[in-house]
Design a protein around this motif. Structure first.
Motif, mmCIF file in Angstrom:
data_model
loop_
_atom_site.group_PDB
_atom_site.id
_atom_site.type_symbol
_atom_site.label_atom_id
_atom_site.label_comp_id
_atom_site.label_asym_id
_atom_site.label_seq_id
_atom_site.Cartn_x
_atom_site.Cartn_y
_atom_site.Cartn_z
ATOM 1 N N ILE A 277 0.853 -1.184 0.000
ATOM 2 C CA ILE A 277 0.000 0.000 0.000
ATOM 3 C C ILE A 277 0.894 1.242 0.000
ATOM 4 N N ILE A 278 0.483 2.279 -0.741
ATOM 5 C CA ILE A 278 1.135 3.585 -0.663
ATOM 6 C C ILE A 278 0.083 4.641 -0.340
ATOM 7 N N THR A 279 0.419 5.556 0.546
ATOM 8 C CA THR A 279 -0.431 6.715 0.771
ATOM 9 C C THR A 279 0.433 7.923 1.106
ATOM 10 N N TYR A 280 -0.223 9.082 1.129
ATOM 11 C CA TYR A 280 0.471 10.308 1.512
ATOM 12 C C TYR A 280 0.814 10.260 3.002
ATOM 13 N N CYS A 281 1.844 10.993 3.364
ATOM 14 C CA CYS A 281 2.286 11.008 4.752
ATOM 15 C C CYS A 281 2.657 12.445 5.122
ATOM 16 N N HIS A 282 2.472 12.805 6.384
ATOM 17 C CA HIS A 282 2.685 14.181 6.817
ATOM 18 C C HIS A 282 3.471 14.217 8.124
ATOM 19 N N PHE A 283 4.079 15.362 8.391
ATOM 20 C CA PHE A 283 4.643 15.657 9.700
ATOM 21 C C PHE A 283 3.757 16.706 10.364
ATOM 22 N N SER A 284 3.239 16.394 11.536
ATOM 23 C CA SER A 284 2.452 17.381 12.261
ATOM 24 C C SER A 284 3.374 18.480 12.783
ATOM 25 N N ASP A 285 2.783 19.554 13.243
ATOM 26 C CA ASP A 285 3.585 20.697 13.686
ATOM 27 C C ASP A 285 4.442 20.386 14.903
ATOM 28 N N ASP A 286 4.158 19.290 15.598
ATOM 29 C CA ASP A 286 5.008 18.876 16.713
ATOM 30 C C ASP A 286 5.976 17.762 16.309
ATOM 31 N N GLY A 287 6.143 17.535 15.001
ATOM 32 C CA GLY A 287 7.149 16.606 14.502
ATOM 33 C C GLY A 287 6.739 15.156 14.430
ATOM 34 N N GLN A 288 5.471 14.845 14.658
ATOM 35 C CA GLN A 288 5.026 13.452 14.602
ATOM 36 C C GLN A 288 4.703 13.021 13.171
ATOM 37 N N ILE A 289 4.955 11.727 12.886
ATOM 38 C CA ILE A 289 4.599 11.150 11.588
ATOM 39 C C ILE A 289 3.107 10.855 11.571
ATOM 40 N N VAL A 290 2.435 11.266 10.497
ATOM 41 C CA VAL A 290 1.016 10.975 10.329
ATOM 42 C C VAL A 290 0.815 10.330 8.965
ATOM 43 N N THR A 291 0.624 9.012 8.951
ATOM 44 C CA THR A 291 0.304 8.300 7.723
ATOM 45 C C THR A 291 -1.164 8.565 7.391
ATOM 46 N N ASP A 292 -1.435 9.031 6.178
ATOM 47 C CA ASP A 292 -2.777 9.508 5.821
ATOM 48 C C ASP A 292 -3.709 8.346 5.489
ATOM 49 N N THR A 293 -4.207 7.698 6.532
ATOM 50 C CA THR A 293 -5.197 6.634 6.322
ATOM 51 C C THR A 293 -6.563 7.216 5.982
ATOM 52 N N GLY A 294 -6.785 8.500 6.278
ATOM 53 C CA GLY A 294 -8.022 9.154 5.866
ATOM 54 C C GLY A 294 -8.155 9.176 4.354
ATOM 55 N N PHE A 295 -7.042 9.385 3.650
ATOM 56 C CA PHE A 295 -7.056 9.303 2.187
ATOM 57 C C PHE A 295 -7.431 7.896 1.746
ATOM 58 N N LEU A 296 -6.871 6.883 2.401
ATOM 59 C CA LEU A 296 -7.171 5.501 2.027
ATOM 60 C C LEU A 296 -8.627 5.154 2.291
ATOM 61 N N ASP A 297 -9.205 5.718 3.353
ATOM 62 C CA ASP A 297 -10.624 5.487 3.635
ATOM 63 C C ASP A 297 -11.489 5.876 2.434
ATOM 64 N N LYS A 298 -11.101 6.931 1.758
ATOM 65 C CA LYS A 298 -11.921 7.466 0.669
ATOM 66 C C LYS A 298 -11.479 6.993 -0.713
ATOM 67 N N HIS A 299 -10.159 6.786 -0.894
ATOM 68 C CA HIS A 299 -9.651 6.585 -2.252
ATOM 69 C C HIS A 299 -8.599 5.484 -2.318
ATOM 70 N N PHE A 300 -8.821 4.394 -1.605
ATOM 71 C CA PHE A 300 -7.836 3.312 -1.536
ATOM 72 C C PHE A 300 -7.449 2.807 -2.916
ATOM 73 N N GLU A 301 -8.420 2.430 -3.718
ATOM 74 C CA GLU A 301 -8.122 1.805 -5.002
ATOM 75 C C GLU A 301 -7.538 2.792 -6.009
ATOM 76 N N THR A 302 -7.907 4.064 -5.913
ATOM 77 C CA THR A 302 -7.339 5.062 -6.821
ATOM 78 C C THR A 302 -5.847 5.200 -6.579
ATOM 79 N N GLY A 303 -5.447 5.238 -5.310
ATOM 80 C CA GLY A 303 -4.041 5.362 -4.973
ATOM 81 C C GLY A 303 -3.531 6.782 -5.144
ATOM 82 N N VAL A 304 -2.237 6.957 -4.895
ATOM 83 C CA VAL A 304 -1.637 8.292 -4.938
ATOM 84 C C VAL A 304 -1.304 8.690 -6.377
#
Length: 438
Positions: A277-304
């Motif tokens: 699986i590939i999805t977008y990933c972000h760094f929050s303003d406090d430096g934490q990794i946030v894997t964007d599973t919200g994108f996968l909830d909506k558009h899993f099969e479309t992909g990035v």
């Protein structure tokens, strides 16, 4: 050289693979595992393990595979690396995780012989052919290497490897030749609940650096340190759902100013056959990794790397390219937005599908912190491509007030690369949260 029968088998399988639409899973049905993505010469290379068959129960892995892409949508099969071409030998079925790096104009593939050892092969091109110059292990025992080249003055290279029951992860500096060790391996100390609760077999690390912090991940969890040798302090999980668990072997990578997470999962419990699986990933303003599973909830099969104009909204942080100054901000719970937008800034969203029939649409963007007057140009194909429409931006009375700007678009159909180009007075025009094509 890759043996002829390996080549024939690879070509046959890849002809089938190329007929499959990209998305998630990345390439379906071929047994893709332990993905490491590296960007060489502006091209994405995916180095993966190869699970032999869907009914395997014992990790039969006969080779490694390399794929490439220039858009994260279309994946081209490059080559198969056979254990027959290194010290592991003909018929070996223990081709566990590998990683790759470049230095001195050459490319290096680091591979696992199950838990017995880690070896290294060298090539003149990212897609090989790779040759075993040592003819013996680089490290023994242990497995699952990550290769990391620091951004210090010397561009110091390291290899990180091991598992919990084998004494934890270890790190060792490599010499400039990338095929010999510059020091004795050192144990990496990790403190925190996530590592304490990790199963004893936990392996397959990944290490990278963001700003001045080192991030060491395993499964779905990770720890951070200001020193590459540690100690590392646990932070928590990168996300939830979509098989983000202790088996989520994977890696992170940057591409065109965007950050991504790729990981693997088992199709059925008890069977050793995986997909990725590939999805977008972000760094929050406090430096934490946030894997964007919200994108996968909506558009899993479309992909990035591609979008549909019929989506109710396209989040700004899902971009596929951007100008250098734009930054991403936000938090896991509240979401993310793009900031530091100034005159001439731009964001790209590649492969937007407008359907097969020409039709008029309206563009609408959700903005916040509007500080001055300006425009959003919607262009197709490039920054100087066809101008589809222009949305006017007017400063709000309060800088933190949310606002929606919109405009009519020219008739459009087919799949287009869409560029949002921003103009205005000031260096921080507004925050872009999301947009849509109504």
């Amino acid at each position: 050289m890759i043996r002829i029968w390996y080549f024939i088998t690879f070509v046959f399988v890849m002809l089938f693979v190329q007929s499959v639409n990209a998305g998630n899973p990345v390439i379906k049905g071929i047994g893709m595992s332990d993905p490491h993505v590296r960007v060489f010469n502006d091209t994405i290379y995916l180095f993966s393990g190869h699970d032999d068959r869907p009914d395997d129960t014992t990790w039969i892995m006969k080779d490694w595979r390399i794929f490439s892409s220039t858009d994260l949508v279309n994946w081209k099969p490059e080559t198969t690396i056979s254990p027959e071409d290194n010290y592991m030998g003909k018929g070996n079925t223990d081709c566990w995780a590998g990683d790759a790096a470049t230095r001195n104009g050459k490319y290096y593939f680091y591979f696992s012989d199950r838990k017995r050892s880690i070896g290294v092969m060298v090539a003149n091109k990212p897609n090989g052919p790779y040759i075993d110059e040592l003819g013996k292990p680089l490290i023994a025992p242990m497995h699952d290497p990550t290769v990391f080249i620091d951004n210090d003055k010397q561009q110091t290279p390291y290899i990180i490897y091991g598992d919990k029951e084998g004494g934890g992860y270890h790190i060792v500096r490599l010499n400039n030749d990338m095929i010999s060790l510059a020091e004795k391996p050192k144990h990496i100390t990790i403190t925190g609940e996530e590592w304490e609760k990790a199963p004893e077999w936990m392996d397959k690390n990944y290490l990278f650096k963001y700003q001045d912090t080192y991030y060491l991940s395993w499964g779905r969890d990770y720890a951070t340190s200001k020193n590459i040798y540690g100690p590392y302090q646990c932070v928590g999980a990168v996300g939830e759902g979509f098989h983000l668990n202790e088996y989520a072997h994977g890696s992170f990578f940057w591409w065109k100013g965007q950050f991504y997470h790729i990981w693997t999962y088992y199709l059925k419990e008890g069977l050793k056959f995986r997909e990725c699986i590939i999805t977008y990933c972000h760094f929050s303003d406090d430096g934490q990794i946030v894997t964007d599973t919200g994108f996968l909830d909506k558009h899993f099969e479309t992909g990035v790397g591609r979008y549909d104009a019929s989506w109710p909204e396209i989040q700004a942080e899902w971009y596929s390219g951007k100008s250098e100054g734009i930054t991403k901000h936000g938090f896991r719970k509240t979401g993310f937005y793009l900031d530091n937008i100034e005159n001439g800034s731009w964001v790209k969203f590649a492969n937007v599908d407008f359907g097969s029939k020409n039709q008029k649409r309206q563009f609408a963007a959700n903005l916040a912190a509007v500080s001055g007057n300006g425009t959003i140009e919607i262009r197709a194909g490039g920054l100087s491509g066809e101008l589809l429409g222009t949305a006017a931006v007017r400063a709000a009375k309060k800088s933190d007030k949310k606002t929606v700007v919109s405009c009519e678009l020219k008739e459009i159909s087919g799949r287009k690369d869409i560029y949002l180009r921003f103009t205005g007075n000031g260096s921080d025009l507004f925050r872009l949260d999301s947009f849509n094509f109504e």
